[in-house]
Enzyme design. Structure first.
Site, PDB file in Angstrom:
ATOM      1  N   LYS A   1       0.874  -1.188   0.000  1.00 41.19           N
ATOM      2  CA  LYS A   1       0.000   0.000   0.000  1.00 41.19           C
ATOM      3  C   LYS A   1       0.905   1.231   0.000  1.00 41.19           C
ATOM      4  CE  LYS A   1      -1.873   2.968   2.075  1.00 41.19           C
ATOM      5  NZ  LYS A   1      -1.638   4.387   1.747  1.00 41.19           N
TER       6      LYS A   1
ATOM      7  N   SER B   1       5.115   7.545  10.064  1.00 39.93           N
ATOM      8  CA  SER B   1       5.145   8.364  11.279  1.00 39.93           C
ATOM      9  C   SER B   1       4.897   7.517  12.535  1.00 39.93           C
ATOM     10  CB  SER B   1       4.047   9.429  11.181  1.00 39.93           C
ATOM     11  OG  SER B   1       2.789   8.799  11.120  1.00 39.93           O
TER      12      SER B   1
ATOM     13  N   GLY C   1       2.369   4.434  13.414  1.00 39.72           N
ATOM     14  CA  GLY C   1       3.002   3.234  13.988  1.00 39.72           C
ATOM     15  C   GLY C   1       2.258   2.764  15.233  1.00 39.72           C
TER      16      GLY C   1
ATOM     17  N   GLU D   1       9.488   1.297  11.050  1.00 40.74           N
ATOM     18  CA  GLU D   1      10.585   2.245  10.795  1.00 40.74           C
ATOM     19  C   GLU D   1       9.956   3.624  10.867  1.00 40.74           C
ATOM     20  OE1 GLU D   1      13.639   1.363  10.408  1.00 40.74           O
ATOM     21  OE2 GLU D   1      13.540  -0.715   9.756  1.00 40.74           O
TER      22      GLU D   1
HETATM   23  P1  NAD Z   1       2.384   8.492   7.604  1.00 41.58           P
HETATM   24  O1  NAD Z   1       2.587   7.656   8.803  1.00 41.58           O
HETATM   25  O2  NAD Z   1       1.354   9.538   7.617  1.00 41.58           O
HETATM   26  O3  NAD Z   1       2.048   7.573   6.340  1.00 41.58           O
HETATM   27  C1  NAD Z   1       2.815   6.444   6.007  1.00 41.58           C
HETATM   28  C2  NAD Z   1       1.927   5.403   5.370  1.00 41.58           C
HETATM   29  O4  NAD Z   1       0.959   5.002   6.321  1.00 41.58           O
HETATM   30  C3  NAD Z   1       1.153   5.893   4.154  1.00 41.58           C
HETATM   31  O5  NAD Z   1       1.118   4.864   3.198  1.00 41.58           O
HETATM   32  C4  NAD Z   1      -0.232   6.142   4.701  1.00 41.58           C
HETATM   33  O6  NAD Z   1      -1.248   6.019   3.747  1.00 41.58           O
HETATM   34  C5  NAD Z   1      -0.330   5.034   5.733  1.00 41.58           C
HETATM   35  N1  NAD Z   1      -1.323   5.274   6.776  1.00 41.58           N
HETATM   36  C6  NAD Z   1      -1.759   6.466   7.268  1.00 41.58           C
HETATM   37  N2  NAD Z   1      -2.712   6.254   8.211  1.00 41.58           N
HETATM   38  C7  NAD Z   1      -2.869   4.914   8.323  1.00 41.58           C
HETATM   39  C8  NAD Z   1      -3.677   4.081   9.119  1.00 41.58           C
HETATM   40  N3  NAD Z   1      -4.561   4.578  10.000  1.00 41.58           N
HETATM   41  N4  NAD Z   1      -3.577   2.734   8.981  1.00 41.58           N
HETATM   42  C9  NAD Z   1      -2.693   2.201   8.116  1.00 41.58           C
HETATM   43  N5  NAD Z   1      -1.914   2.939   7.304  1.00 41.58           N
HETATM   44  C10 NAD Z   1      -1.984   4.281   7.409  1.00 41.58           C
HETATM   45  O7  NAD Z   1       3.830   9.055   7.312  1.00 41.58           O
HETATM   46  P2  NAD Z   1       4.295   9.961   6.105  1.00 41.58           P
HETATM   47  O8  NAD Z   1       3.838  11.346   6.336  1.00 41.58           O
HETATM   48  O9  NAD Z   1       3.923   9.323   4.815  1.00 41.58           O
HETATM   49  O10 NAD Z   1       5.884   9.824   6.223  1.00 41.58           O
HETATM   50  C11 NAD Z   1       6.607  10.617   7.054  1.00 41.58           C
HETATM   51  C12 NAD Z   1       7.061   9.862   8.277  1.00 41.58           C
HETATM   52  O11 NAD Z   1       7.742   8.662   7.910  1.00 41.58           O
HETATM   53  C13 NAD Z   1       8.067  10.649   9.070  1.00 41.58           C
HETATM   54  O12 NAD Z   1       7.812  10.548  10.442  1.00 41.58           O
HETATM   55  C14 NAD Z   1       9.391   9.971   8.733  1.00 41.58           C
HETATM   56  O13 NAD Z   1      10.404  10.147   9.654  1.00 41.58           O
HETATM   57  C15 NAD Z   1       8.983   8.558   8.585  1.00 41.58           C
HETATM   58  N6  NAD Z   1       9.953   7.811   7.794  1.00 41.58           N
HETATM   59  C16 NAD Z   1      10.721   6.884   8.430  1.00 41.58           C
HETATM   60  C17 NAD Z   1      11.663   6.157   7.724  1.00 41.58           C
HETATM   61  C18 NAD Z   1      12.492   5.112   8.397  1.00 41.58           C
HETATM   62  O14 NAD Z   1      13.009   4.250   7.712  1.00 41.58           O
HETATM   63  N7  NAD Z   1      12.641   5.111   9.695  1.00 41.58           N
HETATM   64  C19 NAD Z   1      11.823   6.374   6.354  1.00 41.58           C
HETATM   65  C20 NAD Z   1      11.029   7.336   5.737  1.00 41.58           C
HETATM   66  C21 NAD Z   1      10.082   8.041   6.477  1.00 41.58           C
END
Ligand code: NAD
Length: 496
Positions: free
Chosen positions: A189, A243, A247, A265
């Site tokens: 996804k 995020s 998580g 992650e």
């Molecule tokens: P996000 O958590 O908003 O979204 C990430 C994914 O989760 C997307 O595909 C989104 O559609 C999905 N998602 C959102 N709500 C959900 C739910 N309720 N249930 C299941 N899936 C859901 O994060 P973002 O804004 O896309 O990315 C930024 C974040 O990711 C930052 O905090 C960044 O540090 C982190 N990040 C971490 C790493 C790592 O390897 N540690 C790498 C890249 C980004």
């Protein structure tokens, strides 16, 4: 060939993927719904993408489960699995320019970075796990006269991969390549902001000969498609990058459903500590600047905190500002651009909000701080540097996920290490020093999954990647990632 005009013309001539890949078919959402996919380059709609929801997730999981159970992939000889994954890597290379263009259009990153970093690293990831898959050995237990015991790694089953938008193809590759290499089936996804390269990857996997149902790609919103995947009773694991807030939800969904495994992650607030005996101030200033401004600061390991010893701080910050002034927002499709657009209007507003908070909390704005290139309709923010940021300021504690650097001065080593560890995160950390003992001591004391000495981001697919504390758990990359997608089974045979 490599000019803005070339990439604009290419964008107008290639087929832009818009449909899900489910059960071996390229298909619209079952509801027929689509969502507008906006380019941050100019705020315009690129295309309408299938809006997958729980019905599409059900179909994808059912297909992945059927593929797993009948063994069409899992039971293939390892030579055949290798051949197909190498073929996938070859097809990604064949279409590398298209993939790079799709990535830059979708998320606003400079085309040069997509061409030279994101796409090659994604291809390398697929090759790395294709090479590794026949090197996963089990163990033979201690010998007894009447029994032989051994432990084997078995695939988990159906893996749900939920990925973010900052390195869309690379994050997907970090998950699907080891998951597939271990014989699992996958439902991917992608983030709603960045579906294009994932959809293309799903199509290329079919072309490479990956059997139907083994890799499904369902675009859609997190709260609908992502949640449905994470709550699904027939998904064995969610592999997530994103995020901390999401998580935490995923852990709850696991508890509310089938106790599926979760690997996370998450974000970071990574410190880079420059001691007074830094061996190369010029290199350290370059890394301080690019550690935060690469990919517009939308990097989980962004060096968003610079801790610099007070004896060298004034000169160091001037050097850093000199480099940062040369980093100016430009059109992501221009090969000259080194700093592009932020992924969305929302993410741009988040960065601007943090800038406003830092101003109101008394941090000293030294560079940037404003929206840029507004006339394009795109979402650009200037590289921004704040000095004199206190350890308890919002900018020292919270992840911006944008091009905003917090500079803090320190006077002794203990204070620097304490500040470095003083957030809920623990993803990456760096130290610059000539002192070998200090380097080792700092590497030991820093609570981070990645520590770099006299460099930043100095690692690749061969080394494990992931966080301590609220930066998550479970590791991507390296051979360790293979075991994440496997269960360990003990078999004992009694000799009669
Ligand atoms: P996000 O958590 O908003 O979204 C990430 C994914 O989760 C997307 O595909 C989104 O559609 C999905 N998602 C959102 N709500 C959900 C739910 N309720 N249930 C299941 N899936 C859901 O994060 P973002 O804004 O896309 O990315 C930024 C974040 O990711 C930052 O905090 C960044 O540090 C982190 N990040 C971490 C790493 C790592 O390897 N540690 C790498 C890249 C980004």
């Amino acid at each position: 060939m490599t000019s803005l005009a070339h990439f604009e013309a290419l964008a107008g001539s290639i087929a832009i993927p818009s449909k899900a890949v489910i059960d071996g078919k390229v298909t619209p959402a079952l509801s027929g719904k689509t969502f507008d996919n906006v380019s941050p380059r100019n705020g315009r709609i690129i295309n309408a993408v299938a809006e997958g929801d729980s019905a599409d997730i059900d179909a994808a999981v059912a297909s992945a489960r059927a593929a797993f159970e009948d063994g069409r992939w899992r039971k293939k000889h390892y030579n055949e699995k290798k051949r197909i994954l190498f073929k996938l890597a070859d097809l990604m290379k064949r279409d590398a320019e298209q993939l790079a263009l799709l990535e830059s259009l979708d998320v606003g990153k400079p085309i040069n970075d997509s061409l030279k970093v994101d796409i090659p690293a994604s291809i390398k990831t697929v090759r790395y796990y294709a090479e590794a898959l026949d090197k996963v050995y089990g163990e033979v237990g201690p010998e007894t006269s009447d029994r032989i015991s051994f432990a084997v790694h078995e695939p988990l089953g159906v893996i749900g991969c939920v990925v973010p938008w900052n390195f869309p193809l690379m994050m997907a590759a970090w998950k699907i390549a080891p998951a597939l290499a271990m014989g699992n089936s996958v439902v991917l996804k992608p983030a709603e902001q960045s579906p294009l390269t994932a959809l293309k990857l799903g199509e290329l996997a079919l072309e490479a000969g990956l059997p139907p149902g083994v890799l499904n790609v369902v675009p859609g919103f997190g709260a609908a498609a992502g949640k449905a995947l994470a709550l699904h009773m027939d998904v064995d694991m969610i592999a997530f990058t994103g995020s901390g807030a999401v998580g935490k939800l995923l852990m709850q969904y696991s508890g509310q459903s089938n106790l599926k495994r979760v690997s996370l992650e998450l974000g970071g607030k990574s410190p880079q500590i420059v001691f007074a005996d830094c061996p190369d101030l010029k290199a350290a200033a370059e890394h301080a600047a690019w550690g935060i401004f690469y990919n517009q600061g939308e990097v989980c390991t962004a060096a968003s905190r610079l801790l610099v010893h007070e004896d060298i701080a004034d000169a160091f910050v001037e050097n850093l500002l000199g480099i940062a002034r040369t980093i100016t927002p430009g059109d992501p499709l221009s090969p000259d651009t080194r700093f592009g657009a932020m992924v969305s209007e929302e993410q741009m507003k988040t960065a601007l909000r943090y800038i406003s908070t830092a101003n109101s909390e008394g941090c000293a704005l030294r560079l940037g701080g404003r929206r840029a290139r507004e006339d394009t309709g795109g979402f650009y923010v200037e590289p921004t540097v704040f000095d004199a940021v206190k350890a308890d300021a919002t900018l020292s504690r919270e992840e911006v996920f944008g091009p905003v650097l917090a500079v803090t001065r320190f006077s002794d080593t203990g204070q620097a290490l304490k500040m470095a560890n003083g957030t809920v995160y623990g993803l990456a950390a760096g130290v610059w020093t000539k002192d070998v003992s200090l380097a080792h001591r700092a590497a030991r004391e820093l609570r981070a999954g990645l520590v770099w000495v006299n460099g930043w981001d100095a690692c690749d697919i061969t080394m494990p990647f992931g966080g301590f504390k609220q930066s998550g758990f479970g590791r991507d990359r390296s051979l360790h990632a293979l075991h994440k997608y496997a269960d360990l089974k003990s078999v004992s045979i009694t000799l009669r």
